[in-house]
Scaffold this active site. Structure first.
Site, PDB file in Angstrom:
ATOM      1  N   CYS B 571       0.839  -1.189   0.000  1.00 19.47           N
ATOM      2  CA  CYS B 571       0.000   0.000   0.000  1.00 19.47           C
ATOM      3  C   CYS B 571       0.868   1.230   0.000  1.00 19.47           C
ATOM      4  O   CYS B 571       1.983   1.215   0.497  1.00 19.47           O
ATOM      5  CB  CYS B 571      -0.870   0.025   1.247  1.00 19.47           C
ATOM      6  SG  CYS B 571      -2.100  -1.253   1.231  1.00 19.47           S
ATOM      7  N   THR B 572       0.329   2.266  -0.546  1.00 15.29           N
ATOM      8  CA  THR B 572       1.064   3.512  -0.555  1.00 15.29           C
ATOM      9  C   THR B 572       0.997   4.109   0.843  1.00 15.29           C
ATOM     10  O   THR B 572      -0.089   4.402   1.332  1.00 15.29           O
ATOM     11  CB  THR B 572       0.430   4.487  -1.560  1.00 15.29           C
ATOM     12  OG1 THR B 572       0.134   3.747  -2.729  1.00 15.29           O
ATOM     13  CG2 THR B 572       1.358   5.620  -1.870  1.00 15.29           C
TER      14      THR B 572
END
Ligand SMILES: [Zn+2]
Lengths: 200, 701
Positions: B571-572
């Site tokens: 995930c960012t």
């Protein structure tokens, strides 16, 4: 904040309006003072007038229904159908954020249809978006009290105009209002009679 | 002479022949009322219809106003505005309040099915007609004479389209053919009819009007010449006294405010006033009465043009004894002069969406007039933006685009809104997350419409095909569908925003953007750093591009970057403000490109740029680092072995289309590296690892 610097307080504005409306010419011209709301900033002056234009009535209805009804032989039908009536409404409100009066106006047909800004420009013989004048700061805004669309002359440049106007002399509230109205109104078809300045 | 309102040629002929045979003078003509509707009337009507009337077709009371106007040759005008729905409203200074009714049909069909003659008759009777035939009624009319100026409106409202159909009626009693009015002799100006008119009577009338103006003038009054020869001003209520005192008719004037400005043609209200006079005084045939038409000047330059008429009731005794012997007429003519309803489109007045559109544009126009004369709002309105990835960046980019006046925004995203999203992804709410979450693309598109209904947003729930994510037999159909949809979206748009969170998902949009010559803006985030860039465009008519794309600095082809990673790596994870900064820069970059004379061909470094442009130079890439507060704008050249924009890749896509994409997806990264010749460069590139490190950081944190 002084009127000499081109700004006025809301108290000064309402005081000026109350005096303005007492002027006999204001009564003849049918100005009204709308001061029933006691909310801050909600009192305003209002004027409605009807004018004739030489432009023939648009008659945009392609499907005009013609009905057979009993008519009167005593009703005078002249050629006024070729004449277009327009109603002009001018409201003078107070801008709390700019501390100056603000002009709101509409021009509409007898059916109640508002002229678009483009139509208003055409009516005044202006070239859209090329003229540099107060017309460039006119836009549709929600009328702060009526909550209906009105063309609003954005008050951003008002204080500069008024400062120029008085150049160091402190005007009375009424002089301030009338000077502003005759300058700004004049550009939008609101011509104030000289009687106002004489009275103030 | 016939006043039977001719609906056939026969009665017309009767009326014509009698015009010339009658005695006394020319037949009296009346100026019908014209209606004038204030835009505020329709605004208020909308409210009344929705909250009060609903589906009720029964007439409800309203009021209108008439006042002298200063336009010569114009009919008397009755106006209605937003205050008309409150029958206790006070009229403006100098105006008379006229009672009215409004009947609203629930459909256009009902409106058209109405028997208009019957409706006119019913309104005429109920508004004042019945009162004319009883003593008690006549007394009430003398007390409230404005009822003689009654009007009604028949209307139908299409509230969804803000369209109204309406027809005004001004019922006038039409006495039977034997009873017509004639001007006895010539019209006499007030100054001749009354001694010292201007200094005396005119002043008193004006005063009276001022006194009455608070609660609304009555518009009708009496002038009585007393035994000393002076004129007394009395209210119409005093008519009974005058009758009892046996004042000769020649010393009595029935006065009324005449708001017609047509010469020798009094206002429509005089018709009903004459009927009232005839019946109240029980006048025999051939009686004559004095009528005073009061037409005050409205300004110092406008003179009082009041005058006195002598009116002859020519006809046969006893012909008018009940309502059944009279007719009512007075439908208003439309703009073409024919009888029929009028239409109005009140969208400008009432449609909040129009108002919002106008206001949004105005803010932008202010920017044009004050600071940014080259600003092209129409171009912004026309520009079609495609946002690929409706996450943190996508939401913020869309919001900022709306701020610039962009009206066309399409979202492409495959995800659903989850509980972690709304706090960062500014187009979603808590409610969007329940039961598995709504699709992001459609939710974002709908959210934009909520913020600003003038937007034309659309959504496509598609998964962008990615290198290193092989297609299985079961998914091939879906991937082909998604691919076709993406191609379609790219072809339709003018500007593409690549705002996804993996490196490889940007590959296909990059290649398609290059193939179709679209402006491509790419934004990627690190934990506390960001990259915003535009892809180079090929020189028109050639395959040569000067500025590079996102992949031009790479020495490895994009592959599955999510493989073998922990959740936090997939995930960012960024400082929350980074996406806002990058999103804003991406949109500002687009605005700069669109307003540059060379558009996307604008040079990418400051040295080659025209310094006179308001928006300044158009950076090729912007890299920022929150940790050091630095932001740099490096420009780099297109690379002929680039896996995203090189000629070889584009040619392959041209020739093989989806088959080529399938190969890229199913193969390892070596496939693209071999195709472009990048593999041969790997060794050299390893030496330059330090330089390329940054671009690897962009989106992998
Ligand atoms: Zn490239």
């Amino acid at each position: 904040m002084t009127m000499q610097e081109g700004r006025m307080s809301y108290e000064q504005f309402t005081f000026a309006c109350a005096n303005f409306i007492k002027c006999p010419q204001a009564q003849i011209d049918s100005w009204r003072l709308e001061d029933e709301s006691h909310e801050f900033g909600e009192s305003f002056l209002s004027l409605s007038t009807i004018r004739q234009t030489s432009v023939p009535s648009s008659g945009t209805d392609a499907d005009v229904t013609v009905c057979t009804v009993e008519e009167s032989d005593a009703g005078k039908t002249d050629n006024s159908f070729n004449m277009k009536l327009l109603q002009y409404r001018f409201d003078v409100l107070y801008s709390v954020s700019h501390c100056v009066p603000v002009l709101y106006f509409t021009i509409s047909e007898t059916s109640g249809r508002l002229l678009s800004l483009d139509e208003v420009w055409t009516l005044f013989g202006l070239q859209a978006e090329t003229d540099t004048s107060l017309w460039n700061v006119v836009s549709w805004q929600d009328h702060p009290v009526l909550h209906m669309p009105f063309l609003c002359v954005h008050p951003c440049s008002n204080w500069a105009i008024m400062k120029e106007c008085f150049q160091g002399k402190e005007p009375t509230c009424e002089q301030f209002l009338i000077s502003w109205l005759s300058f700004v109104g004049n550009q939008f078809g609101l011509k104030l009679s000289p009687a106002y300045l004489l009275n103030s | 002479m016939s006043s039977a309102e001719p609906s056939s040629n026969i009665s017309m002929a009767i009326s014509d022949s009698s015009t010339t045979t009658g005695g006394g003078g020319p037949k009296m003509m009346f100026a019908p009322f014209s209606s004038l509707i204030s835009p505020t009337f329709w605004g208020k009507f909308d409210e009344v219809k929705v909250e009060v009337l609903q589906l009720n077709e029964d007439p409800v009371p309203i009021c209108g106003f008439y006042a002298p106007h200063d336009m010569p040759g114009v009919n008397p005008i009755i106006s209605v505005d937003n205050t008309s729905f409150d029958v206790t409203s006070k009229p403006h200074y100098g105006a008379i309040k006229a009672p009215g009714m409004i009947k609203t049909t629930i459909s256009a069909e009902h409106f058209k099915a109405i028997d208009y003659n019957e409706l006119m008759r019913n309104f005429g009777k109920s508004l004042f007609g019945e009162m004319l035939f009883s003593e008690e009624g006549l007394t009430r009319l003398a007390q409230n004479p404005t009822m003689l100026a009654s009007f009604f409106i028949l209307t139908y409202a299409d509230l969804k389209k803000y369209k109204f159909l309406f027809w005004f009626g001004f019922p006038a009693i039409s006495l039977p053919s034997v009873e017509t009015f004639k001007v006895g002799g010539s019209t006499v100006p007030a100054s001749e009819a009354f001694p010292n008119y201007e200094q005396d009577l005119a002043k008193r009338l004006q005063q009276q009007q001022q006194q009455e103006s608070g609660e609304g003038g009555k518009g009708f009054f009496l002038l009585v010449k007393n035994s000393e020869g002076s004129i007394e001003l009395k209210s119409l209520e005093q008519i009974d006294q005058i009758i009892t005192s046996q004042t000769p008719l020649s010393n009595l004037w029935f006065g009324f405010l005449d708001t017609s400005s047509i010469d020798d043609t009094p206002s429509w209200v005089l018709r009903n006033y004459l009927a009232f006079i005839k019946l109240k005084l029980k006048l025999p045939a051939e009686s004559e009465v004095n009528i005073f038409s009061y037409r005050p000047g409205r300004s110092a330059t406008m003179k009082d043009v009041s005058c006195s008429y002598r009116v002859l009731f020519h006809g046969i005794e006893g012909a008018v004894d009940s309502l059944d012997t009279v007719k009512f007429v007075g439908w208003e003519r439309n703009d073409k002069g024919a009888f029929g309803p009028k239409h109005v489109d009140a969208q400008m007045t009432m449609d909040p969406i129009k108002l919002a559109e106008n206001s949004v544009d105005f803010n932008l126009k202010l920017m044009k007039w004050r600071l940014f004369p080259e600003f092209d709002l129409k171009m912004m309105h026309r520009t079609k933006c495609l946002i690929i990835g409706a996450g943190t960046l996508g939401c913020n980019v869309a919001r900022c685009l709306m701020g610039w006046g962009v009206r066309h925004i399409a979202f492409a995203d495959n995800g659903n809104v989850s509980y972690s999203n709304p706090v960062r992804q500014s187009l979603y709410n808590f409610d969007d997350c329940s039961s598995g979450g709504k699709g992001k693309a459609e939710t974002a598109a709908a959210s934009l419409k909520k913020i600003f209904p003038g937007i034309k947003s659309q959504a496509a729930k598609i998964m962008v095909p990615m290198p290193g994510h092989p297609i299985s037999a079961g998914t091939v159909e879906q991937v082909k569908k998604d691919y076709d949809k993406l191609v379609e979206l790219v072809q339709e748009c003018d500007v593409m925003f690549l705002l996804m969170d993996t490196r490889e998902s940007r590959w296909l949009p990059t290649v398609l953007g290059a193939k179709y010559g679209k402006i491509v803006i790419n934004a990627a985030l690190g934990f506390d750093s960001y990259l915003v860039m535009r892809h180079g465009m090929s020189v028109p008519g050639t395959n040569k591009r000067t500025l590079g794309c996102y992949y031009c600095t790479d020495v490895v082809a994009p592959g599955d970057s999510t493989k073998d990673r922990t959740l936090d790596q997939q995930c960012t994870v960024t400082r929350p403000g980074v996406s806002m900064i990058a999103a804003a820069l991406a949109v500002e970059l687009m605005a700069s490109i669109l307003h540059h004379p060379e558009k996307a061909m604008a040079p990418g470094n400051v040295m080659d740029s025209d310094s006179s442009l308001t928006l300044g130079f158009v950076p090729h890439s912007i890299r920022g680092f929150l940790g050091t507060g630095e932001q740099i704008s490096p420009s780099f050249q297109a690379y002929d072995k680039c896996t995203g924009c090189s000629e070889k890749v584009l040619a392959e896509l041209d020739q093989r289309g989806f088959d080529f994409v399938t190969d890229v997806l199913n193969s390892s990264s070596e496939y693209l590296e071999k195709l472009t010749g990048l593999d041969k460069m790997k060794e050299i590139a390893d030496l330059a690892e330090g330089i390329i490190e940054l671009s690897d950081d962009d989106d992998d944190f």
